[in-house]
Enzyme design. Structure first.
Site: not given
Length: 359
Positions: A145, A170
């Site tokens: 990501s 995350y």
């Protein structure tokens, strides 16, 4: 340009996160375009967001005779071992993950279970796929990501940048995936490629993403909050561009080479996949509401200014995401190209059909 050293034709491919936004679009593309391919899809169908969208994506995939769906969590090691034993996938694409920056602040357990333990199980299964002289996994491709860049001041973000300052759990789990993949590629010669996705959007996307949530609220006559007083910039990337990049990357595994110490060099690579063109969030939302009016989701006389509120930055968020895609262009001759208006027009059309004019 790299040589495609992994053939997809006639192979068995495992795609985790099969009912997810990117995973389902990838499977559709593989089943449609690749001759004699067999795709095994795994997804736990959790309720992080509305499962009706996940079931809708799966329903589209059911028409493909070369697709097998297994409802399971990648955090269940025995299930993953059994899948590898039964189907012996040649290529593994790990899209399964607990997504969302803000959700990770309130629900950390889900991220450790799926993004750390789950990915570890995938790596272990890949490692043991070579046991007893088996050909094993030719290429592991996994989702990372743009969140790994954290508060990186240098833009555009390059894969050469140091990314040791995550600002959310995350992001930390995604960076951990890259580190784990590097260690396993070094220790066990598993060819692996990580893909840092930049703000993926499009039809049947994730309802937790800003553009989708904005649409829901505007349609309901509620005020939307635009963070950092509208000064956020995002490298929005249309889902078809992401899928095209993934399919190209799947076909080239990092080369196995021996280093000066006589040991294998890590067969490891990371790429950015982004639009290389960050858009101001206010401009993005303005185009979105224009396309929602065009698609009949919002009325012609909709007064957008009444429903927007500029607010401060949220914890875990970053002010800008901006991908340097030079390596992707050089190695694969590919760069995402779908314009924002074109992509949002397709989303608005889908939203209208799915929620308003559903047959």
């Amino acid at each position: 340009m790299v040589d495609f050293n992994v053939k997809l034709e006639g192979k068995t491919v495992l795609v985790t996160g099969a009912a997810g936004f990117i995973g389902s679009n990838l499977i559709k593309r593989l089943c449609q375009d690749v001759k004699d391919i067999k795709v095994i899809g795994v997804d736990n169908l959790n309720d992080y967001y509305a499962v009706n969208i996940k079931y809708s994506r799966l329903k589209e995939l059911e028409e493909y005779k070369n697709f097998v769906f297994i409802k399971a969590s990648i955090s269940d090691k025995k299930v993953i071992e059994d899948i590898f034993e039964k189907y012996k996938p040649a290529i593994v694409v790990n899209m399964a993950a607990q997504a969302g920056v803000r959700y990770s602040i309130t629900n950390p357990d889900d991220y450790i279970e799926s993004n750390i333990i789950g990915f570890y199980n995938i790596l272990e299964a890949c490692r043991h796929s070579y046991d007893n002289g088996e050909a094993g996994v030719e290429h592991l491709v996994y989702a990372s990501s743009s969140s790994v860049y954290g508060t990186n001041k240098k833009v555009p973000y390059s894969t050469e940048d140091k990314v040791d300052n995550p600002v959310s759990l995350y992001a930390a789990t995604k960076k951990s995936n890259e580190l784990l993949a590097h260690a396993y590629s070094k220790l066990y010669n598993i060819p692996s490629t990580g893909l840092r996705f930049f703000t993926v959007y499009g039809p049947a996307g994730r309802p937790d993403m800003a553009y989708f949530g904005f649409t829901d609220k505007l349609r309901a006559g509620k005020t939307i909050q635009i963070f950092n007083y509208g000064n956020c910039k995002r490298d929005f990337t249309y889902v078809d561009d992401i899928v095209e990049g993934v399919v190209r990357v799947m076909q080239h595994a990092p080369e196995k080479m021996i280093g000066e110490d006589g040991l294998p060099l890590p067969t490891y690579k990371v790429y950015n996949i982004g639009n290389n063109s960050p858009e101001n969030l206010l401009d993005f939302v303005d185009i979105l509401q224009q396309e929602l009016i065009r698609a009949g989701v919002l009325p012609e006389n909709f007064n957008f200014d009444v429903y927007k509120e500029l607010v401060a930055m949220q914890p875990g968020d970053v002010p800008v995401t901006y991908a340097d895609t030079t390596e992707l262009e050089e190695d694969f001759g590919f760069k995402p190209h779908t314009g924002l208006r074109e992509g949002l027009r397709k989303f608005a059309k889908w939203y209208s059909e799915f929620y308003i004019n559903k047959k």
